[in-house]
Design an enzyme around this catalytic site. Sequence first.
Site, PDB file in Angstrom:
ATOM      1  N   CYS A   1      15.725 -40.896 122.312  1.00 20.23           N
ATOM      2  CA  CYS A   1      14.489 -40.385 121.744  1.00 20.23           C
ATOM      3  C   CYS A   1      14.554 -38.863 121.805  1.00 20.23           C
ATOM      4  CB  CYS A   1      13.297 -40.872 122.551  1.00 20.23           C
ATOM      5  SG  CYS A   1      13.274 -42.646 122.769  1.00 20.23           S
TER       6      CYS A   1
ATOM      7  N   ARG B   1      18.058 -38.101 116.777  1.00 21.76           N
ATOM      8  CA  ARG B   1      18.188 -38.800 118.056  1.00 21.76           C
ATOM      9  C   ARG B   1      17.496 -40.162 118.048  1.00 21.76           C
ATOM     10  NH1 ARG B   1      19.525 -35.159 122.266  1.00 21.76           N
ATOM     11  NH2 ARG B   1      18.777 -36.672 123.760  1.00 21.76           N
TER      12      ARG B   1
ATOM     13  N   TRP C   1      13.368 -44.073 119.514  1.00 23.83           N
ATOM     14  CA  TRP C   1      14.335 -45.143 119.245  1.00 23.83           C
ATOM     15  C   TRP C   1      13.968 -46.229 120.242  1.00 23.83           C
ATOM     16  CZ3 TRP C   1      18.142 -47.943 121.775  1.00 23.83           C
ATOM     17  CH2 TRP C   1      19.088 -48.581 120.962  1.00 23.83           C
TER      18      TRP C   1
ATOM     19  N   ASN D   1      11.776 -40.144 127.254  1.00 24.36           N
ATOM     20  CA  ASN D   1      13.085 -40.583 126.768  1.00 24.36           C
ATOM     21  C   ASN D   1      13.775 -41.217 127.966  1.00 24.36           C
ATOM     22  OD1 ASN D   1      15.659 -40.805 125.745  1.00 24.36           O
ATOM     23  ND2 ASN D   1      16.063 -38.592 125.678  1.00 24.36           N
ATOM     24  N   GLY D   2      14.227 -42.459 127.833  1.00 22.84           N
ATOM     25  CA  GLY D   2      14.898 -43.121 128.963  1.00 22.84           C
ATOM     26  C   GLY D   2      14.273 -44.481 129.228  1.00 22.84           C
TER      27      GLY D   2
ATOM     28  N   GLU E   1      38.525 -45.988 113.421  1.00 21.40           N
ATOM     29  CA  GLU E   1      37.459 -45.025 113.149  1.00 21.40           C
ATOM     30  C   GLU E   1      36.962 -45.163 111.704  1.00 21.40           C
ATOM     31  OE1 GLU E   1      35.504 -43.377 114.744  1.00 21.40           O
ATOM     32  OE2 GLU E   1      34.779 -41.786 113.451  1.00 21.40           O
TER      33      GLU E   1
ATOM     34  N   LYS F   1      33.131 -46.002 110.689  1.00 17.89           N
ATOM     35  CA  LYS F   1      32.337 -45.133 109.809  1.00 17.89           C
ATOM     36  C   LYS F   1      31.727 -45.942 108.677  1.00 17.89           C
ATOM     37  CE  LYS F   1      31.796 -42.362 111.622  1.00 17.89           C
ATOM     38  NZ  LYS F   1      32.275 -41.965 112.887  1.00 17.89           N
TER      39      LYS F   1
ATOM     40  N   GLU G   1      28.894 -48.402 109.946  1.00 19.25           N
ATOM     41  CA  GLU G   1      27.650 -47.855 110.484  1.00 19.25           C
ATOM     42  C   GLU G   1      26.761 -47.207 109.437  1.00 19.25           C
ATOM     43  OE1 GLU G   1      28.128 -44.872 113.558  1.00 19.25           O
ATOM     44  OE2 GLU G   1      29.853 -44.039 112.548  1.00 19.25           O
TER      45      GLU G   1
ATOM     46  N   HIS H   1      48.592 -61.998 112.469  1.00 22.05           N
ATOM     47  CA  HIS H   1      48.190 -62.856 113.588  1.00 22.05           C
ATOM     48  C   HIS H   1      46.755 -63.356 113.429  1.00 22.05           C
ATOM     49  CE1 HIS H   1      51.903 -61.983 115.643  1.00 22.05           C
ATOM     50  NE2 HIS H   1      51.724 -60.713 115.321  1.00 22.05           N
TER      51      HIS H   1
ATOM     52  N   LYS I   1      21.644 -41.005 117.766  1.00 20.93           N
ATOM     53  CA  LYS I   1      22.777 -40.100 117.954  1.00 20.93           C
ATOM     54  C   LYS I   1      23.273 -40.080 119.384  1.00 20.93           C
ATOM     55  CE  LYS I   1      25.593 -36.921 116.513  1.00 20.93           C
ATOM     56  NZ  LYS I   1      26.733 -37.442 115.750  1.00 20.93           N
TER      57      LYS I   1
HETATM   58  C1  F6R Z   1      29.788 -43.199 115.653  1.00 25.05           C
HETATM   59  C2  F6R Z   1      29.152 -42.529 116.757  1.00 25.05           C
HETATM   60  C3  F6R Z   1      29.071 -43.241 118.051  1.00 25.05           C
HETATM   61  C4  F6R Z   1      29.348 -42.265 119.199  1.00 25.05           C
HETATM   62  C5  F6R Z   1      29.129 -42.957 120.546  1.00 25.05           C
HETATM   63  C6  F6R Z   1      29.474 -42.060 121.706  1.00 25.05           C
HETATM   64  O1  F6R Z   1      29.796 -42.413 114.505  1.00 25.05           O
HETATM   65  O2  F6R Z   1      28.682 -41.439 116.632  1.00 25.05           O
HETATM   66  O3  F6R Z   1      29.936 -44.322 118.095  1.00 25.05           O
HETATM   67  O4  F6R Z   1      30.649 -41.802 119.090  1.00 25.05           O
HETATM   68  O5  F6R Z   1      27.794 -43.363 120.648  1.00 25.05           O
HETATM   69  O6  F6R Z   1      28.680 -40.917 121.706  1.00 25.05           O
HETATM   70  P1  F6R Z   1      29.114 -39.602 122.459  1.00 25.05           P
HETATM   71  O7  F6R Z   1      30.348 -39.089 121.811  1.00 25.05           O
HETATM   72  O8  F6R Z   1      27.951 -38.683 122.294  1.00 25.05           O
HETATM   73  O9  F6R Z   1      29.367 -39.984 123.882  1.00 25.05           O
END
Ligand code: F6R
Length: 612
Positions: free
Chosen positions: A2, A27, A74, A100-101, A485, A489, A492, A508, A607
């Site tokens: 949040c 966030r 969030w 937040n938390g 990756e 991408k 998500e 496999h 985020k």
């Molecule tokens: C994907 C993404 C997430 C973060 C993950 C870790 O695009 O952004 O998978 O990589 O939540 O976050 P950090 O790097 O902030 O620890």
Amino acid sequence: MCGIVGYIGGRSAWPIIVKGLQRLEYRGYDSAGIAVIDDGALRVNKCRGKVADLLNLVRSQPIGGTIGIGHTRWATHGEPNDVNAHPHVSMNGHFVVVHNGIIENYREIKARLAEKGYTFKSQTDTEVLANLIECLYIEQGLTAEQAIKAALRKVIGAYGLGIMCVDESGLLFGARKGSPLAVGVGEGEFFLASDATPIAEHTDKIIYLDDEQVVTLSRDGYYVSNLADDHLDPVISHIDFAVDNIDKGGYEHYMLKEIHEQPNSVADTMRGRVNPQTRTISLGGIADVLPRLVKARRIIIVACGTSYHAGLVGEYLFEQFARVNVEVEYASEFRYRDPIITPDDVIIAVSQSGETADTLAAIRMAKQKGALVLGICNVVGSSIARDTDAGIYTHAGPEIGVASTKAFTAQVTVLTMMAFLLGRKRGALSQERYEQLVESLLRVPDMIGRVLQDEAHIRDVSKAYQLAQNAIYLGRGYLYPVALEGALKLKEISYIHAEGYPAAEMKHGPIALIDNCMPVFVLAAHDMYYDKIVNNIQEVKARKGQVIAIVTRGDSEISKMADYVIEIPECDEALLPLVAVVPLQLISYDVAVMRGCNVDQPRNLAKSVTVE
Ligand code: F6R
């Protein structure tokens, strides 16, 4: 997850808070709210939805007041709706709280408060906290600050908090444990925020609160103390980015801007660390602990999500160049597995936000077991950056798009620099090869720039897959983590189901999925696996799969087999991840835009994942 904003000063609070919430919306974005004290009266506006919905609400009923708090949510406890949105007001209206938390023992506290006659409007743990503070305030005749501290001594869990007390309307309170909170120090005005982005346009002076610290802000100053009531003298740091960095800079989305920033952000990551004249690397952030790193028996990289994929690239790099044993672990698994860690191990936590709850917990556990703990973080002053023994900032600048792009290339750049340096120090790399590698690394920003010039072609390729329901990504060696990756991408931000595999694993199991509707993105640059990946492409084509191949410029063999090719410049195999990931980022972006998805704020995501 949040976002919290608070303001006290001489200006009208709500526009500052709403603007701050817009900055923090990355966030969390399922609901938003604001509380302002105007002439001794508390005004609260909150709603399900985005900050834009809140803005409409506030604009239609203008509010005065020069002190206030705001929140973008969030959901953790309770579905996203108007009632569960923050701020939460205590039952008798004395306190208003944004949080937040997670308060882990909120059920017990709620039951005890219910016995005293407290009732609750929402399903949130935050309302329980607001009532706990109020209950202590009334029952024990405490000041607002004392009541907040008394309540926080009773809670188990994580919090970043912004709190106001209607009876003490010249004070704004903040507190943190586990969830980040910073104080912006202006002239006669102060700000609270979950990170520096809402503060940067008002002041560059910032205090990052530590766990179990409480700040009391008035228009005259700040007072920081701990839960035991000791006065503390916090360090004032300087925000190290310009406000331009947190705007879209003419791009339609933050994600696209951040993809395009990569030639610069990778150069920034290397700046002052890779010397083009001497062709050497020096990493000031880990200089003091380098002897211990050089002697490490094992390196364990812990991370989540995209940062975990960067860690996997790190594994290939460290093993190849430094000849050291490496393990890469999902922080969430590692922290609970009671792993065997000795003081000869070095743990490297990789995290863009520096706040990821599982990664933070993993490093705390490793520290207790005596390992050297290093951090690779983007957010300066973040919890992981502060809880590690030493570390290297990625200096990619603020990443606002929820899907990580420039943070990934910055993390890989740091891991690459570390691997080359360590390789040289451990005697695993000759001086000549080391210098060659350093020269190649310096060319990476330019190579990324060349990939970006191909944007129009990449968009054309993306058009063909905008209606796909599934996708497979294949790679080998250094390009296997890039396949993971790429798949992450795509899923998500476009909500297309996508899986990444080491190309050889295809037969496999996943090969059963291949038919003429299945796009298969194959990372097939010139490297030691080239012939093998050509075979993998043939296996896909034999089953009528659609192949989109990322190849080295000038490759003529694969273009005969693949449905589409996207070229990247020739580069050293170890540096391929930094270049080959860029077209995959662009494809995900293009497909998501074509499908009408909210690229910067994909559904259900946040985020910074500050809850486990
Ligand atoms: C994907 C993404 C997430 C973060 C993950 C870790 O695009 O952004 O998978 O990589 O939540 O976050 P950090 O790097 O902030 O620890």
